[in-house]
Design a protein around this motif. Sequence first.
Motif, PDB file in Angstrom:
ATOM      1  N   GLU A  41       7.469   5.027   3.635  1.00 28.12           N
ATOM      2  CA  GLU A  41       7.512   5.846   4.842  1.00 28.12           C
ATOM      3  C   GLU A  41       6.258   5.571   5.670  1.00 28.12           C
ATOM      4  OE1 GLU A  41       9.782   9.728   2.928  1.00 28.12           O
ATOM      5  OE2 GLU A  41       7.621   9.484   2.694  1.00 28.12           O
ATOM      6  N   LEU A  42       6.335   5.926   6.939  1.00 26.43           N
ATOM      7  CA  LEU A  42       5.238   5.651   7.864  1.00 26.43           C
ATOM      8  C   LEU A  42       4.828   6.937   8.563  1.00 26.43           C
ATOM      9  CD1 LEU A  42       3.672   3.145   9.146  1.00 26.43           C
ATOM     10  CD2 LEU A  42       5.278   3.398  11.056  1.00 26.43           C
ATOM     11  N   ALA A  43       3.515   7.179   8.642  1.00 28.76           N
ATOM     12  CA  ALA A  43       2.995   8.295   9.428  1.00 28.76           C
ATOM     13  C   ALA A  43       2.337   7.740  10.682  1.00 28.76           C
ATOM     14  CB  ALA A  43       1.987   9.099   8.619  1.00 28.76           C
ATOM     15  N   SER A  44       2.526   8.417  11.794  1.00 27.11           N
ATOM     16  CA  SER A  44       1.877   8.031  13.042  1.00 27.11           C
ATOM     17  C   SER A  44       1.136   9.228  13.619  1.00 27.11           C
ATOM     18  CB  SER A  44       2.898   7.493  14.047  1.00 27.11           C
ATOM     19  OG  SER A  44       3.910   8.454  14.327  1.00 27.11           O
ATOM     20  N   ALA A  45      -0.064   8.977  14.142  1.00 25.95           N
ATOM     21  CA  ALA A  45      -0.924  10.041  14.669  1.00 25.95           C
ATOM     22  C   ALA A  45      -1.160   9.801  16.148  1.00 25.95           C
ATOM     23  CB  ALA A  45      -2.248  10.059  13.917  1.00 25.95           C
ATOM     24  N   SER A  46      -1.150  10.886  16.930  1.00 22.37           N
ATOM     25  CA  SER A  46      -1.110  10.730  18.383  1.00 22.37           C
ATOM     26  C   SER A  46      -2.043  11.682  19.121  1.00 22.37           C
ATOM     27  CB  SER A  46       0.330  10.953  18.867  1.00 22.37           C
ATOM     28  OG  SER A  46       0.426  11.021  20.263  1.00 22.37           O
ATOM     29  N   GLY A  47      -2.282  11.316  20.369  1.00 20.98           N
ATOM     30  CA  GLY A  47      -3.003  12.193  21.269  1.00 20.98           C
ATOM     31  C   GLY A  47      -2.249  13.447  21.616  1.00 20.98           C
ATOM     32  N   ASP A  48      -0.961  13.509  21.284  1.00 24.57           N
ATOM     33  CA  ASP A  48      -0.196  14.737  21.525  1.00 24.57           C
ATOM     34  C   ASP A  48      -0.465  15.810  20.470  1.00 24.57           C
ATOM     35  OD1 ASP A  48       1.310  13.949  19.291  1.00 24.57           O
ATOM     36  OD2 ASP A  48       3.046  13.317  20.468  1.00 24.57           O
TER      37      ASP A  48
ATOM     38  N   VAL B 270      -0.546   6.626  20.804  1.00 28.50           N
ATOM     39  CA  VAL B 270      -0.515   6.692  19.353  1.00 28.50           C
ATOM     40  C   VAL B 270      -1.722   5.923  18.833  1.00 28.50           C
ATOM     41  CG1 VAL B 270       0.844   6.328  17.270  1.00 28.50           C
ATOM     42  CG2 VAL B 270       2.001   6.741  19.449  1.00 28.50           C
ATOM     43  N   TRP B 271      -2.541   6.619  18.062  1.00 26.26           N
ATOM     44  CA  TRP B 271      -3.821   6.069  17.618  1.00 26.26           C
ATOM     45  C   TRP B 271      -3.739   5.323  16.293  1.00 26.26           C
ATOM     46  CZ3 TRP B 271      -7.897   5.467  20.539  1.00 26.26           C
ATOM     47  CH2 TRP B 271      -8.163   6.342  21.591  1.00 26.26           C
ATOM     48  N   CYS B 272      -2.871   5.782  15.408  1.00 24.33           N
ATOM     49  CA  CYS B 272      -2.947   5.299  14.028  1.00 24.33           C
ATOM     50  C   CYS B 272      -1.575   5.314  13.376  1.00 24.33           C
ATOM     51  CB  CYS B 272      -3.913   6.195  13.236  1.00 24.33           C
ATOM     52  SG  CYS B 272      -3.990   5.872  11.465  1.00 24.33           S
ATOM     53  N   VAL B 273      -1.352   4.350  12.473  1.00 30.02           N
ATOM     54  CA  VAL B 273      -0.185   4.363  11.592  1.00 30.02           C
ATOM     55  C   VAL B 273      -0.663   4.153  10.157  1.00 30.02           C
ATOM     56  CG1 VAL B 273       1.588   3.656  13.231  1.00 30.02           C
ATOM     57  CG2 VAL B 273       0.176   1.902  12.134  1.00 30.02           C
ATOM     58  N   ALA B 274       0.066   4.731   9.208  1.00 28.76           N
ATOM     59  CA  ALA B 274      -0.280   4.575   7.787  1.00 28.76           C
ATOM     60  C   ALA B 274       0.997   4.616   6.967  1.00 28.76           C
ATOM     61  CB  ALA B 274      -1.231   5.678   7.335  1.00 28.76           C
ATOM     62  N   TRP B 275       1.104   3.699   6.004  1.00 30.00           N
ATOM     63  CA  TRP B 275       2.249   3.636   5.097  1.00 30.00           C
ATOM     64  C   TRP B 275       1.959   4.419   3.819  1.00 30.00           C
ATOM     65  CZ3 TRP B 275       6.618   0.866   6.514  1.00 30.00           C
ATOM     66  CH2 TRP B 275       6.478  -0.067   7.559  1.00 30.00           C
ATOM     67  N   ASN B 276       3.017   4.951   3.197  1.00 28.33           N
ATOM     68  CA  ASN B 276       2.844   5.529   1.868  1.00 28.33           C
ATOM     69  C   ASN B 276       3.595   4.698   0.834  1.00 28.33           C
ATOM     70  OD1 ASN B 276       5.572   6.311   1.955  1.00 28.33           O
ATOM     71  ND2 ASN B 276       5.113   8.480   2.287  1.00 28.33           N
ATOM     72  N   ALA B 277       3.504   5.126  -0.420  1.00 28.63           N
ATOM     73  CA  ALA B 277       4.077   4.355  -1.521  1.00 28.63           C
ATOM     74  C   ALA B 277       5.598   4.282  -1.459  1.00 28.63           C
ATOM     75  CB  ALA B 277       3.643   4.965  -2.856  1.00 28.63           C
ATOM     76  N   GLN B 278       6.229   5.225  -0.760  1.00 25.29           N
ATOM     77  CA  GLN B 278       7.682   5.238  -0.653  1.00 25.29           C
ATOM     78  C   GLN B 278       8.192   4.394   0.516  1.00 25.29           C
ATOM     79  OE1 GLN B 278       5.912   8.319  -1.110  1.00 25.29           O
ATOM     80  NE2 GLN B 278       6.266   7.981  -3.292  1.00 25.29           N
TER      81      GLN B 278
ATOM     82  N   ALA C   6      11.038   7.129   8.436  1.00 24.26           N
ATOM     83  CA  ALA C   6      11.609   6.469   7.261  1.00 24.26           C
ATOM     84  C   ALA C   6      12.845   5.686   7.677  1.00 24.26           C
ATOM     85  CB  ALA C   6      11.968   7.483   6.181  1.00 24.26           C
ATOM     86  N   ALA C   7      13.118   4.616   6.954  1.00 20.76           N
ATOM     87  CA  ALA C   7      14.316   3.812   7.193  1.00 20.76           C
ATOM     88  C   ALA C   7      15.437   4.309   6.295  1.00 20.76           C
ATOM     89  CB  ALA C   7      14.030   2.344   6.920  1.00 20.76           C
ATOM     90  N   GLU C   8      16.548   4.660   6.899  1.00 20.15           N
ATOM     91  CA  GLU C   8      17.715   5.115   6.160  1.00 20.15           C
ATOM     92  C   GLU C   8      18.926   4.343   6.654  1.00 20.15           C
ATOM     93  OE1 GLU C   8      18.022   9.318   6.586  1.00 20.15           O
ATOM     94  OE2 GLU C   8      16.171   9.732   5.484  1.00 20.15           O
ATOM     95  N   ASP C   9      19.606   3.679   5.725  1.00 19.94           N
ATOM     96  CA  ASP C   9      20.759   2.841   6.073  1.00 19.94           C
ATOM     97  C   ASP C   9      20.389   1.792   7.119  1.00 19.94           C
ATOM     98  OD1 ASP C   9      22.415   4.310   4.338  1.00 19.94           O
ATOM     99  OD2 ASP C   9      22.789   5.814   5.891  1.00 19.94           O
ATOM    100  N   GLY C  10      19.169   1.276   6.976  1.00 24.02           N
ATOM    101  CA  GLY C  10      18.725   0.202   7.860  1.00 24.02           C
ATOM    102  C   GLY C  10      18.200   0.651   9.206  1.00 24.02           C
TER     103      GLY C  10
END
Length: 323
Positions: free
Chosen positions: A26-33, A16-24, A40-44
């Motif tokens: 949530e997290l995006a992750s980018a990969s060699g795949d 996994v090369w990169c992670v990025a957060w958004n305003a909500q 996203a976190a839901e109910d902890g």
Amino acid sequence: MSLKEVACLTGHVDRVWCVAWNAQGELASASGDGNVRIWAAEDGKWRCKQVLKEHERTVRNVAFTGDGNTLACASFDATISIWQRASPAQEYEMVACLEGHENEVKAVAFNSDDRFLASCSRDKSVWVWEQGSNGFEDADCVGCLTGHSQDVKFVKWVPGEDVVVSCSYDDTVKVWRDMGGDDWSCDQTLGGHSSTVWMVDFSPDGSQMVTCSDDSTVIVWSRDPMHPFPQFTRQSTITGHHPRTIYSVSWSHPGILTACGDDAIRLFTPTPATPTDPPSYNLSDTVYHAHSADVNCVKFNPEGTLAASCSDDGVVKIWEVLG
């Protein structure tokens, strides 16, 4: 200040090369795949909400617009895919594929008002894309910035300015400014690192910049408050703490977070400036074996209360910032 692991996210089948957060949050992750995962976190509990599949080769970097509803993905297939959703309740759909770079695209970044998207590549160039009448669905390239002599690793916009900063395998950092009429000028070239500069970030108020390098140092740069356009001078160097390459740096209210090739992440906190001396940065916490391989990226969330990291081990981790 310290870091506490609160989640370990699995699903990618390559590094996994990169992670990025958004305003909500949530997290995006980018990969060699070739995939991008939206978490996203839901109910902890953290879970994968969506997998974005478009690229056959590595997705090296991702970036969100300010509202979190548009996502740009930089790929080793030399293209940038643009994904949009109508609202946070909807899924992302691909709306455009930007082509032009001759080689792998290494990073992407939106400016503060999301009008521009910058991209950089192994072809040694930085491109600036401008929204069209349908947003980035019909974006045009309004600047092809050449000046680096080697692979450009990362791009980042100066907060609140139409000024983009790039860092490169040529050991330099360049500051580019919009001169109007699709004309972009390199206002400044910063030396200081003795090897590849991997990433750049800015302090929350935009008055300082930080860079990290293959030379195992972090440099903090100060913006000249008297200059009408962003100009930076070297303020201090964080050295002696990283035994290997520093691949990533993130700056938020808690301090400066780094990701290193020794599988560790480190948090540095500032000491107050004095009338004669600028702030210094003290090592506050080291998480040894944060991952089981090189840590490629770390990012604070917008509030600075959480951080995310990712690694060659194929795992994404979430950390709570304590103290």
